[in-house]
Design an enzyme around this catalytic site. Structure first.
Site, short mmCIF file in Angstrom:
data_model
loop_
_atom_site.label_atom_id
_atom_site.label_comp_id
_atom_site.label_asym_id
_atom_site.label_seq_id
_atom_site.Cartn_x
_atom_site.Cartn_y
_atom_site.Cartn_z
N GLY A 1 0.84 -1.20 0.00
CA GLY A 1 0.00 0.00 0.00
C GLY A 1 0.87 1.24 0.00
O GLY A 1 2.02 1.20 0.46
N GLN B 1 3.15 9.95 1.26
CA GLN B 1 4.43 9.23 1.29
C GLN B 1 5.31 9.52 0.08
O GLN B 1 6.48 9.17 0.07
CB GLN B 1 4.19 7.72 1.38
CG GLN B 1 3.53 7.29 2.68
CD GLN B 1 3.35 5.80 2.72
OE1 GLN B 1 2.37 5.27 2.22
NE2 GLN B 1 4.33 5.08 3.27
N CYS C 1 5.76 -0.13 7.32
CA CYS C 1 5.42 1.05 6.54
C CYS C 1 6.65 1.48 5.75
O CYS C 1 7.75 1.53 6.30
CB CYS C 1 4.99 2.18 7.49
SG CYS C 1 4.53 3.69 6.64
N LEU C 2 6.45 1.79 4.48
CA LEU C 2 7.59 2.19 3.64
C LEU C 2 8.22 3.49 4.13
O LEU C 2 9.38 3.77 3.81
CB LEU C 2 7.15 2.33 2.17
CG LEU C 2 6.66 1.02 1.52
CD1 LEU C 2 6.10 1.30 0.13
CD2 LEU C 2 7.78 -0.01 1.45
N HIS D 1 -4.66 1.40 7.44
CA HIS D 1 -3.29 1.95 7.52
C HIS D 1 -3.13 3.09 6.50
O HIS D 1 -2.59 4.15 6.82
CB HIS D 1 -2.30 0.82 7.27
CG HIS D 1 -0.86 1.20 7.24
ND1 HIS D 1 0.08 0.66 8.09
CD2 HIS D 1 -0.17 2.07 6.45
CE1 HIS D 1 1.28 1.18 7.83
NE2 HIS D 1 1.16 2.04 6.84
N GLU D 2 -3.60 2.86 5.27
CA GLU D 2 -3.42 3.87 4.22
C GLU D 2 -4.32 5.09 4.46
O GLU D 2 -3.88 6.23 4.23
CB GLU D 2 -3.66 3.28 2.83
CG GLU D 2 -2.73 2.13 2.45
CD GLU D 2 -1.26 2.41 2.68
OE1 GLU D 2 -0.82 3.57 2.56
OE2 GLU D 2 -0.53 1.45 3.03
N HIS E 1 -2.77 7.36 6.86
CA HIS E 1 -1.74 8.24 6.27
C HIS E 1 -2.35 9.56 5.78
O HIS E 1 -1.72 10.61 5.86
CB HIS E 1 -1.07 7.56 5.08
CG HIS E 1 0.11 6.71 5.44
ND1 HIS E 1 1.23 7.22 6.06
CD2 HIS E 1 0.37 5.40 5.23
CE1 HIS E 1 2.12 6.24 6.23
NE2 HIS E 1 1.63 5.12 5.74
NI NI Z 1 2.49 3.22 5.73
#
Ligand code: NI
Length: 175
Positions: free
Chosen positions: A50, A55, A97-98, A139-140, A143
């Site tokens: 995701g 991000q 998480c990236l 989660h997304e 963000h």
């Molecule tokens: Ni994330």
């Protein structure tokens, strides 16, 4: 002919854009569609399941998700996603998480989620999901509201993860 996709650098903590509330998208233009394609390419390259626009340093309410198997991809491109229902039942899954590289923690969230969003053609879609997809969606969408998975865990664990990432970042910058 559609433009080729490009990979976009992923923003890491403590970049302040990750803590901002992203703006709703007013109009789904070719530019928005291109951004969604670039986000998908960036997510697959990372690799991740995701990615939210903040991000990649874009404070807009755009998300891409693919929790499918390698041989059966299941890509969602979402504009202005909104949670419309959450289950009472909770479940715990390991999340990463990236934007918080190489760190994971167990996160407790509602086990099932229903959302509404616009797809890339501007059509309203609804989706009810459980399991990994439910956690990924939450989660997304977090963000887009400046919330990270580490906000859902104990302060002790959050501080530990933050310290580790900062240390790693300092070493990368120094080398
Ligand atoms: Ni994330």
């Amino acid at each position: 002919m559609p433009a080729a996709t490009k990979l976009i650098p992923i923003v890491k903590i403590p970049d302040p854009i990750l803590r901002q509330i992203a703006k709703p998208v007013d109009e789904i233009t070719d530019g928005v569609r291109q951004l969604l394609d670039d986000m998908a390419a960036t997510m697959y390259d990372a690799p991740g399941i995701g990615l939210a626009a903040p991000q990649i340093n874009v404070s807009q309410r755009l998300v891409v998700i693919d929790c499918g198997k390698d041989d059966a991809p299941e890509l969602y491109k979402m504009v202005n996603p909104e949670i419309i229902a959450l289950s009472e039942e909770q479940s715990v899954l390991e999340e990463g998480c990236l934007s918080i590289p190489d760190q994971t923690a167990e996160v407790k969230r509602p086990a099932e989620v229903s959302i509404r969003y616009l797809d890339e053609t501007g059509t309203t879609q609804t989706l009810t999901a459980g399991g990994l997809l439910a956690a990924c969606i939450q989660h997304e969408i977090d963000h887009l509201n400046g919330v990270l998975f580490i906000d859902h865990i104990s302060r002790l664990k959050r501080d530990m993860i933050t310290r580790r990432v900062m240390k790693e970042l300092r070493q990368t910058t120094a080398s």
